[in-house]
Scaffold this active site. Structure first.
Site, PDB file in Angstrom:
ATOM      1  CG  ASP A  26      -8.606  -3.554   2.865  1.00 23.99           C
ATOM      2  OD1 ASP A  26      -7.967  -2.499   2.972  1.00 23.99           O
ATOM      3  OD2 ASP A  26      -9.120  -3.935   1.794  1.00 23.99           O
ATOM      4  CB  VAL A  27     -11.413   0.589   4.372  1.00 21.78           C
ATOM      5  CG1 VAL A  27     -12.621   1.449   3.979  1.00 21.78           C
ATOM      6  CG2 VAL A  27     -11.221   0.600   5.885  1.00 21.78           C
ATOM      7  CG  ASP A  28     -10.142   1.771  -0.262  1.00 19.70           C
ATOM      8  OD1 ASP A  28     -11.157   2.438  -0.066  1.00 19.70           O
ATOM      9  OD2 ASP A  28      -8.992   2.230  -0.134  1.00 19.70           O
ATOM     10  CG  MET A  58      -5.305  -3.113  -4.753  1.00 18.40           C
ATOM     11  SD  MET A  58      -4.775  -2.850  -3.054  1.00 18.40           S
ATOM     12  CE  MET A  58      -5.504  -4.256  -2.253  1.00 18.40           C
ATOM     13  N   GLY A  59      -2.330  -6.128  -6.749  1.00 24.40           N
ATOM     14  CA  GLY A  59      -1.841  -7.449  -7.149  1.00 24.40           C
ATOM     15  C   GLY A  59      -0.464  -7.735  -6.563  1.00 24.40           C
ATOM     16  CB  SER A 116      -7.750   1.875   5.147  1.00 23.78           C
ATOM     17  OG  SER A 116      -7.836   2.290   3.810  1.00 23.78           O
ATOM     18  CG  ASP A 186      -9.536  -6.162  -1.447  1.00 24.35           C
ATOM     19  OD1 ASP A 186      -9.042  -5.848  -2.545  1.00 24.35           O
ATOM     20  OD2 ASP A 186      -9.541  -5.390  -0.473  1.00 24.35           O
ATOM     21  CB  THR A 189      -1.400  -4.572   1.460  1.00 21.89           C
ATOM     22  OG1 THR A 189      -2.780  -4.263   1.287  1.00 21.89           O
ATOM     23  CG2 THR A 189      -0.600  -3.988   0.312  1.00 21.89           C
TER      24      THR A 189
END
Length: 232
Positions: A26-28, A58-59, A116, A186, A189
């Site tokens: 993943d990137v971010d 993100m949660g 991403s 992180d 997803t």
């Protein structure tokens, strides 16, 4: 008993990581320290509202496409603002990811991909810093009118929908016949992409998402740990 089981499976996970054909990052908040969409929101003057939406997305609280559509409708980034972000506030690589881990994997003939839910123009900039070819980048494409104003995003990209990262990994397996793919990230997803990924490694070096920390079988906060695995 539970702890023992977890340790046994952990050593199996480590073996899988060391024998993987492909590693997807993943990137971010994983490869880079920031969330690209939040940085874009700052440049466009809507930082607080968008940051709150990102946390919810993100949660795992909001379907991904809905969250992306909602945030972009608020940001409305122009082509010029995206270019300004890359020129004036380029993303910061997470310590340890940079050339060390990626180049070590590439030396072992492991294919490295960036997958991403962020934006291709930003992700390609990150890929170039890491010597990852742009053909190994899967991300969302922003669309602009001829005058450079925001015109939406390409909804046909697999990364534009919930479960998109898993779809990309499935596609990679079909196209390249990879036997073992590792996904590192992180967020919720990223964790959902395993399966079809064979191993998921949760990363909390920039931000800790409790749901991922609690549920990932392997959770790290520093990429040095993975470098160490490759050197043993």
């Amino acid at each position: 008993r539970k702890i023992l089981l977890r340790m046994v499976s952990h050593s199996e996970l480590r073996k899988l990581f060391c024998s993987a054909d492909a590693v997807c990052f993943d990137v971010d908040s994983t490869v880079i320290r920031e969330e690209g969409i939040d940085e874009l929101a700052k440049i466009c003057g809507v930082a607080d509202a968008v940051s709150e939406m990102t946390k919810r997305a993100m949660g795992g609280a909001v379907p991904f496409r809905a969250a992306l559509t909602e945030r972009l409708a608020l940001i409305q980034p122009s082509r010029e603002q995206v270019q300004r972000l890359i020129a004036e506030h380029p993303p910061h690589l997470t310590p340890g990811i940079s050339r060390e881990l990626v180049s070590r994997l590439q030396e072992r003939n492991v294919q490295v991909f960036l997958i991403s839910g962020g934006f291709r123009s930003i992700v390609e900039h990150v890929a170039s810093k890491l010597n990852i070819p742009s053909t190994n980048v899967f991300a969302n494409r922003l669309k602009f009118y001829f005058n450079g104003e925001y015109a939406g995003f390409d909804e046909t990209q697999p990364t534009a929908e919930s479960g998109g990262k898993g779809k990309v990994i499935k596609l990679l397996k079909e196209k390249f016949h990879f036997k073992k793919i590792v996904m590192i990230g992180d967020g919720a997803t990223d964790m959902e992409a395993c399966p079809p990924a064979d191993v998921f490694i949760g990363f909390g070096g920039n931000v800790i998402r409790q749901q991922v920390k609690d549920n990932a079988k392997w959770y790290i906060t520093d990429f040095v740990e993975l470098l160490g695995e490759l050197e043993e």
